[in-house]
Each structure stands twice: as structure tokens, then as C-alpha cells.
Design an enzyme around this catalytic site. Sequence first.
Site, short mmCIF file in Angstrom:
data_model
loop_
_atom_site.label_atom_id
_atom_site.label_comp_id
_atom_site.label_asym_id
_atom_site.label_seq_id
_atom_site.Cartn_x
_atom_site.Cartn_y
_atom_site.Cartn_z
N ASP A 126 2.18 23.01 -34.97
CA ASP A 126 3.28 23.04 -36.29
C ASP A 126 2.59 22.77 -37.67
O ASP A 126 1.91 22.00 -37.83
CB ASP A 126 4.65 22.57 -36.33
N ASP A 172 10.78 24.25 -33.36
CA ASP A 172 8.98 23.71 -31.92
C ASP A 172 9.51 23.91 -30.41
O ASP A 172 8.46 23.96 -29.57
CB ASP A 172 8.68 22.61 -32.28
N CYS A 189 1.00 -1.15 -0.19
CA CYS A 189 -0.41 -0.41 -0.35
C CYS A 189 1.03 1.22 0.50
O CYS A 189 2.31 1.46 -0.11
CB CYS A 189 -1.11 0.46 1.39
N CYS A 238 2.88 1.72 3.30
CA CYS A 238 4.12 1.01 3.07
C CYS A 238 5.42 1.73 2.00
O CYS A 238 6.47 1.53 2.66
CB CYS A 238 3.53 -0.44 2.24
#
Length: 731
Positions: free
Chosen positions: A420, A629, A14, A17
Site C-alpha cells: 500500500d 487494506d 516429546c 507426551c
Amino acid sequence: MDNQIEWKVRGMTCTNCAMSVDKQLKSLGLKDVEVDFMQGLVRFQDTDKISLDKIQDGIQGLGFKVEKTADQNNPAETTLAEKLLGTPFKRFIFCLIFTVPLWLHMVLHLGILHNPIFQWALSTVVLIIGLAYLGRSAWHSLKSKVANMNVLVILGALAAYGYSLYGTLTGRPENFMFYETSATILTLVFMGNYLESRTVAKTQASIKSLMLQQTIMATMLTYGADGTEMTFQVPSEDLKVGDLVLIKSGELVPTDAKILSGQVEVDESILTGESLPVHKSKADILIGNSQIVSGNVRAYINATGKDTVLQHMLRLVEKAQQQKAPMQLLADKISAVFVPAVLILALVGFLLNYFIGAGGFTEALMRSIAMLVIACPCAMGLATPAGIAVGLGRATKKGILFKNAHALENFRYIKNIVFDKTGTLTTGKLQIDGFQHIETITDEGFKQILYNLEKYSSHPLATTILQAFKARPGTAVSSEQDIRFSKVEEIKGEGMRGVTKEGVTYYAVSARKARTLTATNAGTGTDATAMTIDPARHLYLLRETTIIGWVSFKDEIRPEAAQTIQTLKAAGYSTYLVSGDSNANCQAVAGTLGLDHVYSEQSPEQKQKTIRDIKQQAPVVMIGDGINDSPALAEATVGVSLSSATQIAMQTADVLLIREGITHLPLALGLGKHTYTTIRQNLIWAFTYNVLALPVAGLGLLSPSFAALAMGLSDVVLGFNSIRLSWKKVI
């Protein structure tokens, strides 16, 4: 130099833990600690200041087991008990065998079933198993000051067991027979652990399928002194970069390789999820573990081990899983105080039931035990990782890689999609759209003049002309049009200039340069055949200062672009084209694809500013593939890049589309939104369950046994809701 250490750790079930392991490692001064309880992995940066043995002892001191050591990578020694009861399923079955007879005493009237010593013996066996696993985990979690769910379970089981033992020792078993409650709590928790482990395994299935590496025998090529080709078989792990291999139809590609000769159809479904084969030929990359459907190739190895495309994908997916989405941070904070809060509520519930209720001490104790075991902090800890694992798994099958969990969550805000042009909406492969010349030159003569000029250039326009205008064998041209240049030079950024042996100068230049060269003819009427200049025409051919022809080009639009944009617009997104290309070209592409807004002739800095301006209106996704870009990708709410993009663009982007093209962009957006929705549903369920379950148990509406069953099933409900994301419609 520090190196990353990765260990497999068993016993983490979990979030609490994972929090205790994380806290332990950071207390030792380790850096870049990553704990993934779903995969049972712990990563950290190695340092000379702390020995690995001390780190391993620290983890195992919390009750977990380091399964593999960093230096030898060998499995840790397994005891006989671990072989017999080493999985939640084995522990569940073992405890069930001893618990069933305790249930039978409620329906059968056999004397031995009602014997308190018999019941004590059976429940003691179950309690020992419970203490060995759940109790050990609870104790170590208390030592690390991050109490987990097992603290509640063990307290409940011990309370029922101790109360029953007191009755047995005092000779009043008829009023204190709750051995079955203690055994049932532990047995059903083991069942819940098993169901939870199955749920987690299912959420990891698509990603684990990528990890299934097998030893592939490769046909390696060598050449003798006389040039004779020789082949021999070697395991794929023995291959090195630069080795030559022969890969035949039906074989698996041993590792990433680049084709030297031959053509093949390749099944890349392991990477992309697409069943249709992909055609590949010289200079194309073959991805390791993909399968050759037909054809044979010779190729050289260009990546092995951790450097392969597949391993790079896995690292990105694992990293995204380990990152906490913003919603999970709240759940973690609640989980950290959850167990102490439940302990206080259970105590308050006991006092209220004992002093105010009508059931007395026994009833108050049973209700308090029910409150302890019905609480489920695991549900809150599992809510986000389960949703993210399924979302990432489905995305990975389609070749969509999320580099971080934040991108998944951020997709829910997106309103604007920015593209683009070149390489994103178009293939980047230029084609001749049309050409025209003066009447005194034939088509073949015009083509040959351009060909002889442009063959000295490496510009993309020149490459396109060479491919389209190359003279075919036997093509006849007149001697006066068979232009031979004695001198050819490139005009930087403008085009080409050639001088014939007769001293006549020809130009193949841009519209801007053509305008400059023809300025001396303006209004003079020196040549009635002169042609006008249109910026939409990309290349002009001039004799001295007179235009004698032009060529226009078009960039091939990706075949999937129109359908993708139509899908996005139907989903309510606003679409933008932001490109450095000319306005005429951008408007043409936008008109063809139906884009809403166009920003043309943008520098990288202008692109970034445009994205910033659009983002002020609403969150934005930017899709690009070039170096220019990169600033815009970083500026966007979520940056998306393609597999064919430059390295810097891929590094800047948050999401990678592995298959060339934008086909799965709508799916990526849909998965992002629905993954967030699934996580939100999981958290609502986890919170609602715990808020309602505690008072229901406190009011005595559920026995401790049913409370334990409800706790185990709560994770199953959450897991099923997460797994549903793997097939639900998201676009």
C-alpha cells in the site's frame, strides 16, 4: 462464560507426551485444548461440566505433574525425591556414579568389580531410578495408547537386566554379565534428556528474555486540593489505567503509558532488539519495561497486565509456537506409529539374528536391545518445534511478530510483494511540494487567503496548509489582500468556500471541482490570467470562477523504503504498488522507489481483486496499514501490517512489524524461508537417523551402550541445527 485455564505441567519431554495429554483432555470433553511440550504448558477452556480436580487427576494419571493449579497458581508440593532427583541433570549424575564402576570392570581386574552381586546391586539402583521416571512415563503412555520413546528404553534396559539376573541366579554369570548394559542405557538416556532440555531451553531463550518481568517501583502523581503536586512510590503491579506517573531518566517504564508532557529518549530494545534510543514526546506511547535513557515525562497509564504491548506480543508468539506447521502433521502421524513399528522390527531382528545369524541367543538379544534404544521418535517430534522456536525468537528480537506458524512456512513460496502507499511506503505526513499564483497577488497574500479558508477545515490538506502558511508575527500584507470572510462553509468531499463582506466568493477546492467551476469560462477568454488545470495539482484557489493559484502536495516517503525495496528486488521478488491514491501520485512514488508495477485509484474491493489476480500468478505478500487494506490483507498468501496500523488491519494480518516502518520486511521473509529450510533439514535428519540406525544396530555394528549414546546425541545434532538459525545469514 468459559475461561481459559493455563497449567504448567512437568514431565512432558516429546511430541508423544503432548499427544497423550491432548488425547486425555479431549476425551474429557474439553474444548480449545493446546499442549506445548517445549514450554510445558497446557491450556484449555474451563467448563462447569468437569471439575478441575478431575482434569488434574487425568493429567497426573498419565505420569505427568501439574505444577500450578488454576485457582491458586501455587507450586505443587515437592517430595524429597523430587528435590534430590527432580531434574534430568541430577538424575544423570546420580546414575553415573553407580554406572562408572560397572564400566571399570572391563579395564581393571579388581575382584569386586567382577563380582555379579556387586554388579547386580549397582545396576539395580540405576534401574529403580529409571523405572521411577522413564518406566512410569512408559507405563502411562501405554495406558493412553500413545506409546513414547521410554517404552523402547525400558524394554531394552529390562531385557539386559533380566538376562544378567538369570545368569546370576543360575550360577553362570560369565556368559550373562550385561548389568553394565542396562545401567548404561538408562544413564545415557538421562544424559540425553538433559542435553535435550538444554537444547529446548536455548531455543526458547530469546522469548523467555521477554518474559522476565520484574517489579518496578513507579513514581505516582497526585494533586492536593490547592493544586500541589505530590509523589509517592508504588509497585508497578498496583498501577491502574488512568493513574498519573512521573518517569525520570534512567528509570524503567512501569507499564504501558501515554505521555502528557515532556520529551524523552527511550531504549525499547526489550521489544524491538534495536539499541538506538527512540525519541518520544507528548501523546506518544511508552512501552512497559522499556528504559528512559534521557529526559523526564509525566504520563498516564493506559494498559496494565495482560493488556500491555509486551504481554500481547508474548501471547502471539506462544500461540504461533503451539500451532503445527503442515510439515509437522506428517511427523506426528509417523511418531504415533513409530514405537509399535520399532517393537516389531526389534522382534524381527531378534528372530533373524537368532535363527540365521551366527551369534546365538545372547548376540541376538544384544542386537535387539540396541535396536530398541537407538530408535529416536523424539527427534521427529522436536524437528518442527525447535526450528519454529528459534525462528520466532530471532524475529521477536527484531520486532517481527508471526501470529501463526503457517505464515512462517508460507513465506517460502512468496514471489510477489505488494505495498500500500500511504502509511506503508510513505509516512502519511503531507508536505507542500509547490505552489503558484497569478502575478497580481503576492506570496503572503496568497498564503493568507488559503489560511483563512482552510482554518475551518479538519482535512489533512488543510492541516498541512495551516502548518506551512501560518502568518508570522510582523508579516505585512496589503489591505486589499488581507481577505476577511464573513461566511465560510465546507463543500463535502471537494473543499472550502468563503464569502467576503463585499460579497466576493473564494474557493479552495480539488481539481475536479475547479474544472466544474471554471467550465463557464471555457473558450470565452474572459480572463487572460486564468490558469490551466492539472490533476497532479491537488488544491486550486479560485476567485469566483477564475483560478488564481494552486498548491501541490507530496507524501513524505519513509526513509527506509528505498533500501528495503532495493533489497527485495535484489533477492528476486517482484514489487507492486496498489493504492487508492491518484495515478500521478502513485507513479511518482513508484518511480522514486523503483517499484515494478503500479495499480492506482483502487477501492478496497478492487484492491482485493488485484491481490487475487496477482496471487494466481504466484503467492503474494501484502503490506498495508489501513481499514481499506483489510480485505487485501486477508486475500494475500501472507498479510503483513505495521505497528501504526488500524486495529482491524493488525487483526487481519498474519505478521506484524512492531517498529514503525518496513525495515525488517526482508528479514521477515528471509526468516520464513530459512525456518522452513531448518525444519526440513531437521526432519530429514530425524528420518535418516532412524532409517539408518535401526539396521546398523540390528547388524550388530553398535553395542546397546553406544546405541543409547547415539540416541541421546541425535537430538543434540537437531538442536544445534535449529540454534544455528539464530545467527545464520537469511537475507
